[in-house]
Design a protein around this motif. Sequence first.
Motif, short mmCIF file in Angstrom:
data_model
loop_
_atom_site.label_atom_id
_atom_site.label_comp_id
_atom_site.label_asym_id
_atom_site.label_seq_id
_atom_site.Cartn_x
_atom_site.Cartn_y
_atom_site.Cartn_z
N ASN A 107 0.55 9.02 2.55
CA ASN A 107 0.90 7.66 2.12
C ASN A 107 2.39 7.48 1.93
O ASN A 107 2.93 6.40 2.16
N PHE A 132 3.57 7.01 5.25
CA PHE A 132 3.04 5.71 5.68
C PHE A 132 3.92 4.58 5.16
O PHE A 132 4.26 3.64 5.88
N LEU A 135 -6.25 1.08 8.50
CA LEU A 135 -5.33 1.93 9.27
C LEU A 135 -5.56 1.75 10.77
O LEU A 135 -4.61 1.74 11.57
N GLN A 189 -0.85 6.83 12.18
CA GLN A 189 -2.06 6.25 11.58
C GLN A 189 -3.32 7.05 11.91
O GLN A 189 -4.28 7.03 11.15
#
Length: 253
Positions: free
Chosen positions: A26, A29, A99, A232
């Motif tokens: 994350n 991300f 995602l 992803q």
Amino acid sequence: MVYRNRKKDDGCCSLTFLRYVLFVFNIMFWITGVAFLSVGVWTMMVKHKYVSLLGNSTYPATTILFIVTGVFIILVGALGCLGALRNIRCCLVMYAFLLLMIFLLEAIAGVLAYMYEGSIKEELTRNLNKTIIENYNFDSTISDAVDNLQKQFHCCGAESYRDWRWSRWLKLDQITKNKAPDSCCISPAEKCAVSISASNIYHTGCSPQLERFIKRHLIVIGGIGLGLCCIQVFGIIFACCLARKIKEITESY
């Protein structure tokens, strides 16, 4: 939810390990989200001054897609952290689905950028000269874009300075007697383009310059879109593994 029995929760597929992995993912991300948002905003603020000279909306659409994707990534990342922190399986399943949606958005943005990069020369050849001839001095947005283009890239007209002799503006201009806009001049000044000698105005056209300018940026957009969308895939795998682990542990009690 806290699980007291840790005998079946050891190793690389343990609940704790998967939670930490998802937290690390994350962080990466969110960084990609900031990257998408930054590139989109930068493109919108800095690179969009010539959008009015293009024949279609692919370039601005790609930019808007980047901004939307960046914001979406930041919000979805929060959902993933909540699911991992609270062991909420439904959040993790929704996170994995979102995602997948982000993966598709990034891939679409990258593909659009590369497809448009391949057709930008044809579009500029077909539309730039027509836009200049028909709209200069009659559309303030296009006029400003043309003047900025000619000043920034030291050029004049689409293919050459000769393009201006066919312009609607020049045919109606009975006052200045200019042969081209003042922005074509090497040293811009009022009525400086009455003469079109090589020492006075730029003789090379703007189409090749604008083509290179847009192509370079589209390559950056395409590379970021297609390159970062692969991240992803790992997030989807980690989220699904963690959701499955939570389900297994819950059913064992």
